[in-house]
Scaffold this active site. Structure first.
Site, PDB file in Angstrom:
ATOM      1  N   ASP A 113       0.734  -1.294   0.155  1.00  0.00           N
ATOM      2  CA  ASP A 113      -0.152   0.060  -0.042  1.00  0.00           C
ATOM      3  C   ASP A 113       1.030   1.208   0.001  1.00  0.00           C
ATOM      4  O   ASP A 113       2.127   1.035   0.172  1.00  0.00           O
ATOM      5  CB  ASP A 113      -0.728   0.129   1.410  1.00  0.00           C
ATOM      6  CG  ASP A 113      -1.855   1.200   1.385  1.00  0.00           C
ATOM      7  OD1 ASP A 113      -2.350   1.490   0.802  1.00  0.00           O
ATOM      8  OD2 ASP A 113      -1.679   1.853   2.379  1.00  0.00           O
ATOM      9  N   ASP A 129      -0.325   5.213   0.975  1.00  0.00           N
ATOM     10  CA  ASP A 129      -0.455   6.139   1.905  1.00  0.00           C
ATOM     11  C   ASP A 129      -0.389   5.466   3.370  1.00  0.00           C
ATOM     12  O   ASP A 129      -1.247   4.536   3.724  1.00  0.00           O
ATOM     13  CB  ASP A 129      -2.039   6.921   1.691  1.00  0.00           C
ATOM     14  CG  ASP A 129      -1.735   7.836   0.756  1.00  0.00           C
ATOM     15  OD1 ASP A 129      -0.544   8.629   0.498  1.00  0.00           O
ATOM     16  OD2 ASP A 129      -2.820   8.128  -0.137  1.00  0.00           O
TER      17      ASP A 129
END
Length: 241
Positions: free
Chosen positions: A8, A10
């Site tokens: 991922d 953020d």
């Protein structure tokens, strides 16, 4: 055998949320809205994946819900706000307001040197990813990743597993050959639904999330090496055997 690491962006690769929050508030101010998101409110809104979706979710909580704010339709207004917000975030990254989380760059480098594939599976926009990784890695940052799946390629946001399923398909790998890295409950749910063992590195915005089912929960990736990841990965599938 561990063959790929899927990240991922953020909150996982970098501490981005304060910069995102400031960019949202900048966008609201730019169009003359009296909206202001503080940290507690934004923490709650992070339960909604995707910037545009987050604006819409907040809009729908207001006591008065006009069909539009600026004279445009709701979706057009949201799109415009998000464009301003994205530009402000990109400028913040260029100004050095966003930093990679501890241990991330070292792990990416070690994994690449060892021949593991690297992939990105995120619900953020490609512009945001490019701004961050161009600053952190350099102009050729994309060469480090075999697959990049984002909001432009996987419209169904986490916790829907779409972005991970597409990542696995493009990697040509089964989930048992991969590890996912996440920071949030929605991300974990998405990865688990795709069959991926998942390492969680929470941050201040996600520390209270439910991480049941995670392979490991670590403060950061600082000091986490490939030998340790391989051991965790082996243990995960040995337990299922």
């Amino acid at each position: 055998m561990l063959k790929a690491l899927i990240f991922d962006v953020d909150g996982t690769l970098a501490d981005t949320e304060m910069a995102h929050l400031a960019a949202f508030n900048h966008a609201f101010s730019e169009v003359g809205l009296d909206w202001h998101w503080d940290v507690p409110l934004y923490t709650r809104l992070l339960a909604v994946s995707g910037g545009k979706e987050r604006i819409k979710a907040y809009w729908q909580t207001l006591e008065t819900q006009p069909k539009d704010i600026t004279g445009a339709g709701m979706q057009e207004t949201i799109d415009h706000l998000h464009e301003i917000k994205t530009a402000a975030y990109e400028q913040a990254v260029q100004n050095g307001a966003v930093h990679m989380r501890p241990g991330v760059l070292a792990l990416l480098s070690a994994a690449s040197a060892a021949g593991l594939k690297l992939a990105i599976a995120t619900t953020t926009s490609p512009v945001n990813i490019a701004a961050l990784l161009r600053q952190a890695i350099g102009p050729d940052w994309m060469l480090n990743f075999s697959v990049i799946e984002d909001a432009s390629t996987a419209p169904r946001k986490k916790p829907d597993p779409m972005v991970y399923q597409q990542t696995l398909s493009r990697l040509g790998l089964a989930p048992e050959h991969c590890l996912a890295f996440e920071d949030s409950e929605n991300g974990l749910r998405a990865a688990l639904a795709a069959g991926l063992p998942t390492v969680i590195t929470p941050n201040d915005f996600t520390a209270a999330h439910d991480f049941k089912g995670a392979l490991r929960i670590c403060p950061s990736l600082q000091g986490v090496g490939l030998a340790q990841l391989r051991e965790w990965h082996h243990t995960a599938f040995k337990a299922q055997a």
